[in-house]
Design a protein around this motif. Sequence first.
Motif, PDB file in Angstrom:
ATOM      1  N   TRP A 114      -5.602   7.825  -3.553  1.00  0.00           N
ATOM      2  CA  TRP A 114      -5.018   6.624  -2.928  1.00  0.00           C
ATOM      3  C   TRP A 114      -5.947   6.055  -1.872  1.00  0.00           C
ATOM      4  O   TRP A 114      -6.659   6.787  -1.174  1.00  0.00           O
ATOM      5  N   LYS A 115      -5.920   4.733  -1.771  1.00  0.00           N
ATOM      6  CA  LYS A 115      -6.645   4.049  -0.706  1.00  0.00           C
ATOM      7  C   LYS A 115      -5.908   2.768  -0.374  1.00  0.00           C
ATOM      8  O   LYS A 115      -5.471   2.038  -1.277  1.00  0.00           O
ATOM      9  N   SER A 134      -5.966  11.681   4.765  1.00  0.00           N
ATOM     10  CA  SER A 134      -7.070  12.185   3.947  1.00  0.00           C
ATOM     11  C   SER A 134      -6.582  13.027   2.766  1.00  0.00           C
ATOM     12  O   SER A 134      -7.249  13.071   1.722  1.00  0.00           O
ATOM     13  N   GLU A 178      -5.573  10.712  -0.060  1.00  0.00           N
ATOM     14  CA  GLU A 178      -6.789  10.026  -0.507  1.00  0.00           C
ATOM     15  C   GLU A 178      -7.640  10.931  -1.395  1.00  0.00           C
ATOM     16  O   GLU A 178      -8.109  10.522  -2.465  1.00  0.00           O
ATOM     17  N   SER A 179      -7.820  12.173  -0.965  1.00  0.00           N
ATOM     18  CA  SER A 179      -8.702  13.078  -1.704  1.00  0.00           C
ATOM     19  C   SER A 179      -8.028  13.680  -2.929  1.00  0.00           C
ATOM     20  O   SER A 179      -8.664  13.846  -3.982  1.00  0.00           O
ATOM     21  N   ALA A 195       1.085   4.273  -2.952  1.00  0.00           N
ATOM     22  CA  ALA A 195       0.983   5.702  -2.654  1.00  0.00           C
ATOM     23  C   ALA A 195       2.161   6.476  -3.241  1.00  0.00           C
ATOM     24  O   ALA A 195       1.977   7.540  -3.849  1.00  0.00           O
ATOM     25  N   ASP A 249       0.831  -1.206   0.000  1.00  0.00           N
ATOM     26  CA  ASP A 249       0.000   0.000   0.000  1.00  0.00           C
ATOM     27  C   ASP A 249       0.866   1.256   0.000  1.00  0.00           C
ATOM     28  O   ASP A 249       0.530   2.265  -0.650  1.00  0.00           O
TER      29      ASP A 249
END
Length: 327
Positions: free
Chosen positions: A290-291, A282, A285-286, A222, A218
Motif C-alpha cells: 500500500w501507498k 511501514s 506498505e512493505s 488500504a 487512500d
Amino acid sequence: MKLLITGGAGFIGSAFVRFLAKRHSEDDLYVLDKLTYAGNLENLNSVPAYTFIHGDICDESLVKSTLADYKIEAIIHFAAESHVDRSINGADVFVKTNVVGTQTLLNAAKEHGIHKFIQVSTDEVYGSLGTSGYFTELSPLAPNSPYSASKAGADLLARAYHETYGLDVNITRCSNNYGPYHFPEKLIPLMITNALQNKTLPVYGDGLHVRDWLHVDDHCKAINLVLRKGKPGEVYNIGGQNERTNIEIVERIVQTLGVSKSLIQFVGDRLGHDRRYAIDASKIESELGWKADYAFEEGIVEVIDWYIQEKEWWQRVLSGEYRRRAE
C-alpha cells in the motif's frame, strides 16, 4: 465475494462501498446501517447495485439472519459512534455500539464461519504522542476518551476471537480521515461549512494539537488490500504522513475560501484532548504494497471544492431533511 459492510452509509463506510463498486464489480455488496444522524443513503447514490439492511449491529437475530440469508463471506466493520465530544457528554451509547455491537458481530461471524472479519479502528486507541515518534502496531493501547476506550475494547475483543476461536480477523488503525460526504461535526467539514456560512470557526485550546491526515480514498485502498491479502490476526496501521496542527488546517481553509481570519475563535480545550497522533504505516506498505496517493495540499483543495459544489447535500444533512425523507 459476498461482503457485509457495517456502517456502510456513513462517511468512511460509504466511501468503501463506492470504492468497491468501481474496482470490484464482481463483489456482492450488503450494507447494514442503523442510519443514525451520521448515516445517509444519499452517500450511496452513485453505487449501481447493493443490498441495504436497515438495522442495529447490536440486534443479534438481525445480524445472524443477515449472515445466513445472504451467505456472507466477509465482514468489514465500520459501524461505530465516533465523535469524541459526544462520547464525553454521554459514553453509554459508545460502549453499547462500539463494544457490544462488535461482540455481537464477532459471535455471529464465528457461528457462521465467516472467512474474514476486518475491525476498522483508530489511532486514538494508542493515546497521545509526544513531539516525536510514531505509533506502530506494537504501541501499547492507552485510550484517553470514552470513544477511544470503546474502540480499544472492540479491538481487544476482535483479537480474542482470533486467538481463542481461530476467526480470521484483521484490525486496521487509521489516522484522521478527510474527504467528501463527511458529516460536518469533525474538524475539516465543520470549518469548511461554517466558513461558507460566515460562522465562527471554533478552535480548541491553543490550536497546536497535531493530527496525521489521511484521505478517505487512500484509507479505502488500504482496507481493500487487507481484505484480500491481510494475514490472519495481524494489525495494520494506516497513516497519511501529513501531520498538521489544527490551527494550520483552519488557516488553510480560511485562506482557500477567502474569508476573514477574524472568524477563527479559540475556545476552551476539550477534556482529555490528546496532543499529537502520528502513524508509522511501514508495515502495510512493505507487506501489502500500500501507498497513499494523495498529498495533503492536493487533497484539501479538492475537498474544499467538493463542499462548495455540494452545498445542497450538507445543508440537507445539517437540517436533518435526508433523515425525514428516509423515514
